[in-house]
Design a protein around this motif. Structure first.
Motif, short mmCIF file in Angstrom:
data_model
loop_
_atom_site.label_atom_id
_atom_site.label_comp_id
_atom_site.label_asym_id
_atom_site.label_seq_id
_atom_site.Cartn_x
_atom_site.Cartn_y
_atom_site.Cartn_z
N GLU A 152 0.82 -1.21 0.00
CA GLU A 152 0.00 0.00 0.00
C GLU A 152 0.86 1.27 0.00
O GLU A 152 0.54 2.23 -0.71
N VAL A 153 1.92 1.31 0.80
CA VAL A 153 2.70 2.54 0.85
C VAL A 153 3.51 2.73 -0.43
O VAL A 153 3.72 3.88 -0.87
N LEU A 154 3.95 1.64 -1.06
CA LEU A 154 4.63 1.79 -2.35
C LEU A 154 3.65 2.34 -3.39
O LEU A 154 4.03 3.17 -4.23
N GLY A 155 2.40 1.88 -3.34
CA GLY A 155 1.39 2.42 -4.25
C GLY A 155 1.14 3.89 -3.98
O GLY A 155 0.98 4.69 -4.92
N HIS A 156 1.09 4.27 -2.70
CA HIS A 156 0.91 5.69 -2.37
C HIS A 156 2.07 6.51 -2.88
O HIS A 156 1.88 7.64 -3.39
N TRP A 157 3.26 5.99 -2.78
CA TRP A 157 4.45 6.70 -3.27
C TRP A 157 4.35 6.93 -4.78
O TRP A 157 4.61 8.04 -5.26
N MET A 158 3.94 5.91 -5.50
CA MET A 158 3.86 6.05 -6.95
C MET A 158 2.82 7.09 -7.34
O MET A 158 2.99 7.81 -8.33
N ARG A 159 1.75 7.20 -6.58
CA ARG A 159 0.70 8.17 -6.90
C ARG A 159 1.03 9.58 -6.41
O ARG A 159 0.42 10.55 -6.90
N ASN A 160 1.98 9.69 -5.47
CA ASN A 160 2.22 10.99 -4.84
C ASN A 160 3.70 11.34 -4.74
O ASN A 160 4.10 12.09 -3.84
N ARG A 161 4.48 10.86 -5.66
CA ARG A 161 5.92 11.15 -5.60
C ARG A 161 6.15 12.61 -5.96
O ARG A 161 5.41 13.23 -6.71
N THR A 162 7.22 13.16 -5.40
CA THR A 162 7.58 14.56 -5.65
C THR A 162 8.97 14.62 -6.23
O THR A 162 9.80 13.72 -6.03
N PRO A 163 9.30 15.69 -6.94
CA PRO A 163 10.62 15.80 -7.59
C PRO A 163 11.78 15.74 -6.59
O PRO A 163 12.86 15.25 -6.93
N ASP A 164 11.57 16.25 -5.38
CA ASP A 164 12.68 16.27 -4.41
C ASP A 164 12.87 14.91 -3.74
O ASP A 164 13.81 14.74 -2.96
N GLU A 165 11.97 13.95 -3.98
CA GLU A 165 12.12 12.61 -3.44
C GLU A 165 12.41 11.65 -4.58
O GLU A 165 11.57 10.88 -5.04
N ASP A 166 13.63 11.71 -5.08
CA ASP A 166 14.02 10.93 -6.26
C ASP A 166 14.54 9.58 -5.80
O ASP A 166 15.74 9.35 -5.68
N LEU A 167 13.62 8.67 -5.51
CA LEU A 167 13.97 7.35 -5.03
C LEU A 167 13.49 6.31 -6.03
O LEU A 167 12.42 6.44 -6.61
N ASP A 168 14.29 5.28 -6.23
CA ASP A 168 13.90 4.29 -7.22
C ASP A 168 14.00 2.86 -6.72
O ASP A 168 13.85 1.91 -7.48
N THR A 169 14.23 2.66 -5.41
CA THR A 169 14.26 1.31 -4.84
C THR A 169 13.30 1.25 -3.65
O THR A 169 13.08 2.26 -2.96
N PRO A 170 12.72 0.08 -3.39
CA PRO A 170 11.69 -0.01 -2.35
C PRO A 170 12.17 0.37 -0.95
O PRO A 170 11.43 1.03 -0.21
N GLY A 171 13.39 -0.02 -0.58
CA GLY A 171 13.85 0.21 0.79
C GLY A 171 13.75 1.66 1.23
O GLY A 171 13.08 1.97 2.24
#
Length: 349
Positions: A108-127
């Protein structure tokens, strides 16, 4: 409220920590404690520091997911047709449910991240993404014949039994140091979940009080003994007044605890009222010989006796007592203890 079992009186309250931008705690109560509508209690504590900017969202997902999974678990208690059902349920409580809950939360939180990612949070791995949402969790389920609880990370599950004894069945064997704690954001967090399993073959001996609290409450006490005393005092006050009689005082006690700990402070409780005793036939006096004629005032001495053991005075076990002294709360080195207390101090359980 209905006091006959299996009903419970419940209460929940969360207080935002002093100087905190938002409250990271979440809590939830569902159900009434029957086999078809089990009582579900849960609290989650988002980590809240700059490394976990979305932990309040993680805590929200944690409570909602736990409530859903716990309901599925508890309603299966009613399926008693197949042999060995209790053993299978026990195994699921220890292994299956924690793993499913953690996997669901991370999904669920990974899904939330994908829907609400921001430019300053440039993360590409689950951890690193999961870390943004880090939270702890405590949850409990109560049915007429089973009490099960789970805990991941800090906080307290406190139980008061029918004899008034206070226990913390999910306290870790090794006390966690500082602010380090297990978290839902740990990749295999289900391996760190602690489980309390307690069948209730005699519903009359079910716990009288179950509380779940975030560590903002326990950290307000210098020693664990102070927290245990708080739980015992809360039980006494609830016995005297019921939940409805303390709805104003409990938030003040939590606010005081939050001032001492500096943290968000959340309490969820379920109190099982004293069972209404069925009316018992009055004991007939033993047959006596035909009495001799006596003076008219010979029977007057018995007119004040109750006969059924009840009196208008409270029993010794529930005599109202003053709350524990504020010395149990955390104090700074330059504070001194005096005989004077504030109004809030006097109301603290």
């Amino acid at each position: 409220m209905v006091s006959a079992p299996p009903d419970w009186e419940t209460f929940q309250k969360s207080i935002q920590g002093v100087n905190k931008p938002r409250n990271q705690d979440r809590c939830l109560i569902r159900g009434i404690g029957t086999a078809k509508d089990p009582l579900i209690l849960t609290v989650a504590d988002g980590h809240g520091s700059a490394s976990y900017p979305r932990s309040h969202i993680g805590a929200q997902y944690a409570t909602e997911l736990f409530a859903n999974r716990a309901y599925e678990f508890a309603t299966s208690v009613a399926d008693r047709d197949r042999p060995g059902w209790r053993g299978r349920l026990h195994d699921y409580a220890r292994i299956g449910l924690p793993e499913r809950l953690v996997r669901d939360w991370q999904h669920e939180v990974l899904g939330h991240w994908m829907r609400n990612r921001t430019p300053d949070e440039d993360l590409d791995t689950p951890g690193p993404i999961l870390r943004l949402y880090g939270a702890t969790l405590i949850g409990a389920v109560l049915t007429p014949d089973l009490f099960v609880a789970w805990q991941l990370g800090d906080g307290e599950l406190t139980v008061v039994d029918i004899d008034g004894r206070v226990s913390m069945p999910l306290a870790p064997e090794v006390v966690e140091l500082g602010d380090e704690t297990a978290s839902l954001c740990t990749r295999q967090a289900w391996q760190l979940v602690r489980v309390h399993w307690e069948p209730l073959p005699d519903p009359a001996r079910a716990p009288r009080l179950v509380t779940l609290s975030t560590d903002g409450l326990s950290k307000s006490f210098v020693e664990v003994e102070g927290f245990v005393e708080f739980a015992a005092g809360l039980h006494r006050r609830l016995t005297e007044r019921g939940v409805d009689g303390l709805t104003d005082q409990i938030p003040r006690w939590l606010a005081e605890a939050s001032r001492h700990s500096g943290d968000d402070t959340t309490l969820v409780l379920a109190r099982r009222p004293e069972e209404a005793k069925a009316a018992e036939p009055e004991q007939q006096p033993e047959p006596e010989p035909e009495p001799e004629p006596e003076p008219a005032d010979a029977e007057a001495g018995s007119s004040g006796e109750t006969g059924d053991g009840t009196t208008a005075e409270p029993s010794a076990g529930i005599t109202p007592e003053p709350p524990p002294e504020t010395a149990t709360a955390r104090t700074t080195p330059d504070e001194t203890t005096t005989d004077e207390t504030t109004t809030d101090d006097k109301e603290r359980p």
